[in-house]
Design a protein around this motif. Sequence first.
Motif, short mmCIF file in Angstrom:
data_model
loop_
_atom_site.label_atom_id
_atom_site.label_comp_id
_atom_site.label_asym_id
_atom_site.label_seq_id
_atom_site.Cartn_x
_atom_site.Cartn_y
_atom_site.Cartn_z
N GLU A 156 0.83 -1.47 0.46
CA GLU A 156 -0.04 0.45 0.28
C GLU A 156 0.84 1.45 0.18
O GLU A 156 0.33 1.98 -0.67
CB GLU A 156 -0.89 -0.33 1.17
CG GLU A 156 -2.52 -1.51 1.10
CD GLU A 156 -2.59 -0.47 2.38
OE1 GLU A 156 -2.60 0.01 3.70
OE2 GLU A 156 -3.64 -2.16 2.85
N LYS A 157 1.66 1.67 0.49
CA LYS A 157 3.45 2.31 0.67
C LYS A 157 3.76 1.94 -0.37
O LYS A 157 4.32 2.87 -0.49
CB LYS A 157 3.90 2.20 2.06
CG LYS A 157 2.56 2.58 3.21
CD LYS A 157 2.64 4.09 3.26
CE LYS A 157 1.54 4.22 4.49
NZ LYS A 157 0.78 5.52 4.36
N ARG A 158 3.48 1.57 -1.24
CA ARG A 158 4.42 1.37 -1.94
C ARG A 158 6.35 0.97 -1.56
O ARG A 158 7.67 1.72 -2.90
CB ARG A 158 4.69 2.72 -3.48
CG ARG A 158 3.18 2.80 -3.69
CD ARG A 158 3.27 3.75 -5.05
NE ARG A 158 2.23 4.22 -5.31
CZ ARG A 158 0.79 3.36 -6.13
NH1 ARG A 158 0.82 2.16 -6.53
NH2 ARG A 158 -0.23 4.55 -6.39
N VAL A 159 6.54 0.21 -0.98
CA VAL A 159 7.29 0.01 -0.59
C VAL A 159 7.72 -1.69 -1.21
O VAL A 159 7.09 -2.43 -1.67
CB VAL A 159 7.49 -0.50 1.13
CG1 VAL A 159 8.99 -1.28 1.20
CG2 VAL A 159 7.51 0.48 1.47
N PRO A 160 8.92 -1.58 -2.22
CA PRO A 160 8.96 -2.80 -2.80
C PRO A 160 9.07 -4.61 -2.01
O PRO A 160 9.58 -3.97 -1.14
CB PRO A 160 10.34 -2.28 -4.03
CG PRO A 160 10.50 -0.86 -4.05
CD PRO A 160 9.95 -0.75 -2.54
N VAL A 161 8.73 -5.26 -2.75
CA VAL A 161 8.91 -6.34 -1.56
C VAL A 161 9.33 -7.68 -2.43
O VAL A 161 9.12 -7.99 -3.14
CB VAL A 161 7.45 -7.16 -1.21
CG1 VAL A 161 7.73 -8.15 -0.46
CG2 VAL A 161 6.71 -6.46 -0.47
N ILE A 162 10.02 -7.76 -1.60
CA ILE A 162 11.09 -9.18 -2.44
C ILE A 162 11.32 -10.82 -1.46
O ILE A 162 11.43 -10.36 -0.25
CB ILE A 162 13.10 -9.14 -2.11
CG1 ILE A 162 13.52 -8.30 -2.51
CG2 ILE A 162 13.57 -10.58 -2.07
CD1 ILE A 162 15.08 -7.92 -2.63
#
Length: 171
Positions: A156-162
């Motif tokens: 939602e916060k546009r933090v990329p996820v690995i």
Amino acid sequence: MQKKGTLFVTGHRWHKLPFGTDESDLRCKALVGVVTRTLTEQIEAGISHVICGMALGFDTLVAEAFIRLQAAYPHVTLEAALICPEQSGKWQPSQRQRLERILEFCLSPPTITSPVYVTGCEIARNRYMVDNSRILLACWDGSPSGTGNTVRYAMEKRVPVIQINPMDLGK
């Protein structure tokens, strides 16, 4: 701390990992290998700060992998983000000692997101990590969980996820 150079980690606790607490299991060794490679790649791409929630399980494995890399990357710092001062109060003595050894490698005292344990303090800690990071390294199998909630909040916060799915580690 600069958000742009910060990675945080979240993941399942021991009981949700396919190998449980058996760190000699080949799946655990595979997970540690993936974590070490990923941390190295991210550090070489500009990460200079790692935030770890210090829960038992994936967080512990990542913190210890980071410590093993620290000699090669002394400019990278580790931050422990604790839910409250007594986070480890109900842990076994060996688990508390493990946490203390990890905390010795942190540049500063732990970040404490709640003065006492209250319902929701895990959520506050997880949101702190998301809100102060550029990227997330998550060990999550897709099941409903606190890890899943944190991954969704990061997205939602546009933090990329690995994402590492522990069920894909094989034997």
